[in-house]
Design an enzyme around this catalytic site. Structure first.
Site, PDB file in Angstrom:
ATOM      1  NE  ARG A   1      -2.262  -1.928   3.306  1.00  0.00           N
ATOM      2  CZ  ARG A   1      -2.795  -2.260   4.481  1.00  0.00           C
ATOM      3  NH1 ARG A   1      -4.020  -1.844   4.773  1.00  0.00           N
ATOM      4  NH2 ARG A   1      -2.130  -2.996   5.343  1.00  0.00           N
TER       5      ARG A   1
ATOM      6  CG  ASP B   1     -12.997   0.214  -1.364  1.00  0.00           C
ATOM      7  OD1 ASP B   1     -12.836  -0.636  -2.262  1.00  0.00           O
ATOM      8  OD2 ASP B   1     -12.199   0.348  -0.416  1.00  0.00           O
TER       9      ASP B   1
ATOM     10  CE  LYS C   1     -11.915   2.588   1.464  1.00  0.00           C
ATOM     11  NZ  LYS C   1     -11.249   1.478   2.162  1.00  0.00           N
TER      12      LYS C   1
ATOM     13  NE  ARG D   1      -8.293   3.928   4.102  1.00  0.00           N
ATOM     14  CZ  ARG D   1      -8.677   2.956   4.913  1.00  0.00           C
ATOM     15  NH1 ARG D   1      -8.640   3.135   6.235  1.00  0.00           N
ATOM     16  NH2 ARG D   1      -9.104   1.812   4.427  1.00  0.00           N
TER      17      ARG D   1
ATOM     18  CG  ASP E   1     -11.417  -4.823  -0.010  1.00  0.00           C
ATOM     19  OD1 ASP E   1     -10.846  -4.717  -1.114  1.00  0.00           O
ATOM     20  OD2 ASP E   1     -11.525  -3.878   0.792  1.00  0.00           O
TER      21      ASP E   1
END
Length: 291
Positions: free
Chosen positions: A92, A165, A188, A190, A214
């Protein structure tokens, strides 16, 4: 061909060896008095060696284990080393968010590439980051295996697959396609590392069995908020499904307490909710990449 599996990859390694009709050898693991890790692989390796290891939490420790296990395979005679890292840590952190920061995933990818001839991962958070590896790399999807499992488990039920999402939309679409059911996704925003806000969106879920899917469940914040939004729209039984079940900060307890009937996960990381194996698509990728 021989499959070497660390303690983080032993379940997947066993299934992968069966798929490839290969020998399985566990990696011996120990520590020095100061806490540093040491691994041992069979001496006098040759031919193709497949190393299976997941960078699940604690990620930094498992990154080091990946690096030294791949080095051990190379140093002990492997002619070709294929790294199977189903869950890649730091995936990420694939861009520089603030001035002065590194592109952490690029650094990790380069380190893992040093003693591998090819690498296979599963449902990488951003598939475009495969370019950071210095060796041929393939990102395989768990969608087909998840879809097959859901189709069998929920046969005859009014099932719908929902992505929590926009980022999960494609995985939800692929899983639903295998099941032969409808899919959709929520939207969504965050707010923090484990706090999200789900925007209202009308979905056809009233009274239906809903599987939220997900690529990973970390703290569970997204899934919990998605469940709340779906219950407000009259959804029936809720299930959480994912490829990588990291389940940090008591996420499993939060999910089950928020109304999920069950958690459905794969064997990319060790977890108590593993119901699906990614061994079949990984084995196919090994056969494609092996020289």
């Amino acid at each position: 061909m021989i499959v070497l599996a660390t303690s983080e990859g032993v379940k997947l390694g066993r299934r992968l060896a069966e798929e490839l009709d290969a020998e399985l050898a566990p990696v011996e693991e120990d520590r020095f008095p100061d806490g540093e890790q040491i691994v041992r692989v069979p001496p006098e390796l040759d031919g193709t060696v497949v190393v299976v290891h997941s960078m699940s939490p604690p990620q930094d420790e498992n990154l080091v284990k990946a690096i030294i296990t791949l080095d051990a395979a190379r140093e002990n005679g492997a002619e070709e080393v294929i790294a199977i890292v189903p869950y890649m840590a730091y995936s990420r952190q694939d861009r520089r968010f603030e001035p002065g920061e590194p592109v952490s995933f690029r650094a990790v990818a380069r380190a893992v590439s040093a003693n591998a001839d090819a690498l296979i991962t599963v449902d990488l958070h951003e598939p475009g980051t495969l370019k950071y590896f210095d060796v041929p790399a393939e990102n395989v999807s768990a969608a087909e295996e998840l879809g097959k499992y859901l189709a069998e488990r929920f046969e005859g039920e009014d099932l719908v697959v929902i992505g929590p999402d926009e980022g999960a939309r494609e995985l939800a679409r692929e899983v639903a396609s295998i099941c032969g059911v409808e899919y959709d996704h929520l939207e969504k925003k965050r707010l923090s590392g484990d706090e999200v806000e789900i925007h209202p969106k009308e979905l056809d879920v009233e009274g239906r069995t809903v599987v939220l899917v997900d690529d990973m469940i970390d703290t569970g914040g997204t899934m919990v908020e998605a469940a709340r939004a779906l219950r407000d729209q009259g959804a029936g039984t809720l299930y959480a499904a994912c490829t990588h079940a990291l389940l940090t900060r008591n996420a499993a307890t939060r999910l089950l307490a928020s109304g999920f009937e069950d958690i459905i996960a794969t064997d990319t990381v060790p977890n108590p909710f593993e119901k699906v194996s990614v061994a079949p698509p990984v084995a196919e990728a090994v056969e494609n990449l092996s020289g």
